[in-house]
Design an enzyme around this catalytic site. Structure first.
Site, short mmCIF file in Angstrom:
data_model
loop_
_atom_site.label_atom_id
_atom_site.label_comp_id
_atom_site.label_asym_id
_atom_site.label_seq_id
_atom_site.Cartn_x
_atom_site.Cartn_y
_atom_site.Cartn_z
N LYS A 44 0.79 -1.22 0.00
CA LYS A 44 0.00 0.00 0.00
C LYS A 44 0.83 1.28 0.00
CE LYS A 44 -3.92 -1.49 -0.60
NZ LYS A 44 -4.82 -0.91 -1.60
C1 LIG Z 1 -2.62 -7.11 3.56
C2 LIG Z 1 -3.29 -6.72 2.30
N1 LIG Z 1 -3.48 -7.62 1.36
C3 LIG Z 1 -4.09 -7.33 0.20
C4 LIG Z 1 -4.55 -6.07 -0.06
C5 LIG Z 1 -5.30 -5.82 -1.33
O1 LIG Z 1 -4.69 -4.95 -2.19
P1 LIG Z 1 -5.56 -4.07 -3.17
O2 LIG Z 1 -6.33 -3.10 -2.32
O3 LIG Z 1 -4.57 -3.38 -4.04
O4 LIG Z 1 -6.48 -4.96 -3.92
C6 LIG Z 1 -4.38 -5.09 0.90
C7 LIG Z 1 -4.92 -3.76 0.71
O5 LIG Z 1 -5.09 -3.00 1.63
C8 LIG Z 1 -3.71 -5.40 2.10
O6 LIG Z 1 -3.53 -4.49 3.06
#
Ligand SMILES: Cc1ncc(COP(=O)(O)O)c(C=O)c1O
Length: 457
Positions: A44
């Protein structure tokens, strides 16, 4: 000199690492993009930096402004990190379901944390995103980052994460596997890699609506799409480009968490639950492929944020994801009757039409044909015999909503918990909800645990 001008220049450019042991027996290679190597500790950081830069460029975020965001933690950390460098304040609205480590992290970065209930209908004013939007509107200098609909989120992955993977694999990557929260990562990275013929696989919790689940709660944080049964208009994030996904792999919490734990012990990679989901999916995909294929999975964050959850054996055991080292276990004492359920909102008459004895779990109504219920959706427990007595004494009560008669939420124990340890946690004559994989399989009276374990009869 190779000194970065600030911590922000260290965002991106994360390593790609080959898995070696967990992939034993597979012909295809599985490589992982370790996004926990970003300075704020997650994928992020990329989106946070890109969204702030774009908002500053457009004048939406003024010098000394206030960044507001709803986040399950990582975007908040990324934004707080950028805010520290750029001289802004950060206010982060988080659901009460996130690991406490993430709240501590946000505060450590100087962010102001506002906690709200995690499982609310999308229209509810206290829903994470609505609350963040409102705080931003009411705060002088406030700007709502809105990662869910902000095009800078997927765009940064198209510009950085995708090209990095292409270059790091010398163009040999054939499959990309990632979870979907806002969808920014998979949409942007996938959009870039698809131009090169890469197959894009969405790794999704089985009950997430993204891949066709019933929307009931699951325990892997930050990915998938939960649906509150009272949500009227379910809207998916604009950051998520569904068209980019070639196929889904649907992964149960048990498998995600087991793989996350194995990654630490077998590969030395301490990662979060959503990384476990992605690698579990990548292993399935790789099992179908020959040696000419290279599967890349995105590992969004580190397991350090989940030491009190996925890496805590008690947490895992009490939710029914793991067995205690020694029995007898709860499952040895409890006769499983299946879970008798009444829906919140049903009248006592309707409940008594269906149930005559035992204990009945009062659950959030949800169209579902699964015989179990996600633990957070069990509101309380009623005893039909007691309800019958009540209605006999006062027939008007038969129209009452059953919820008004549901006792407090029952105590949950894991089916694989040590029986003595589980009993020690129960105070008084409370109903006991037995969980397997975070879902209620049966509800029993406390004295059911006093019975001689089946195994030792
Ligand atoms: C630990 C974790 N995994 C996966 C994601 C998913 O990513 P995206 O929001 O880009 O789909 C996030 C997003 O906040 C995350 O914090």
């Amino acid at each position: 000199m190779t000194v970065h001008r600030s911590v922000l220049d260290a965002v991106g450019g994360t390593p790609l690492i080959q898995l070696n042991r967990i992939t034993a027996g597979l012909a295809a290679a599985v490589h992982v993009k370790v996004e926990f190597a970003n300075p704020g500790g997650s994928v992020k950081d990329r989106a946070a930096l890109a969204m702030v830069r774009e908002a500053e460029r457009l004048g939406h975020l003024q010098p000394g402004g206030v960044i507001v965001e709803g986040s399950s933690g990582n975007t908040g950390v990324g934004l707080a990190m950028v805010a520290a460098q750029h001289g802004h304040r950060a206010i982060v609205v988080v659901p009460d379901t996130i690991a406490r480590e993430k709240v501590a992290l946000l505060r450590a970065y100087g962010a102001e944390v506002v906690q709200t209930i995690g499982k609310l209908p999308r229209e509810h004013p206290e829903h994470v995103n609505n609350l963040a939007r409102r705080i931003a509107a009411e705060t002088p200098g406030g700007w709502h980052a809105n990662q869910y609909d902000n095009p800078a989120n997927p765009r940064v992955h198209e510009l950085t994460t995708g090209p990095e993977i292409w270059e790091q694999t010398d163009g040999r990557v054939t499959h990309l596997v990632a979870g979907i929260g806002t969808g920014g990562t998979i949409s942007g990275t996938g959009r870039y890699l698809k131009q090169h013929g890469v197959t894009v696989v969405g790794a999704d919790p089985v009950t997430s609506v993204y891949s066709g689940g019933d929307g009931s709660p699951y325990f892997v944080e930050s990915i998938g799409h939960y649906l509150h049964p009272s949500t009227v208009d379910d809207v998916w994030p604009e950051s998520f480009d569904r068209g980019v996904i070639d196929r889904f792999e649907r992964i149960a919490d048990r498998e995600s968490l087991a793989v996350a734990r194995r990654l630490a012990r077998e590969e030395g990679l301490l990662v979060g639950g959503s990384a476990g989901t992605a690698v579990a999916a990548a292993l399935r995909v790789a099992a179908e492929l020959g040696p000419e294929h290279v599967v890349v999975a995105i590992l969004p964050d580190s397991g350090r944020s989940y030491l009190s959850k996925y890496f805590d054996d008690d947490w895992m055991t009490q939710l029914g994801f793991l067995d205690a080292p020694d029995g007898p276990f709860v499952r040895d004492a409890v006769q499983e009757h299946g879970l008798a359920v009444a829906h919140a909102g049903q009248s006592l008459a309707a409940v008594l039409d269906v149930h005559s004895d035992g204990l009945v779990a009062v659950v959030t109504p949800r169209d579902s044909d699964t015989p179990t219920r996600s633990a957070p959706e069990v509101i309380g427990v009623v005893e039909p015999a007691a309800l019958r007595a009540l209605v006999a004494a006062d027939p008007h009560r038969s129209d009452d909503d059953v919820t008004a008669h549901a006792g407090p939420a029952p105590v949950a124990v894991g089916a694989g918990e040590n029986l003595a340890a589980a009993k020690a946690r129960l105070a008084g004559d409370v109903p006991v909800l037995v969980l397997v994989d975070g879902r209620a399989v049966t509800v029993v009276a406390r004295n059911a645990l006093e019975q001689v374990p089946v195994a030792s009869r």
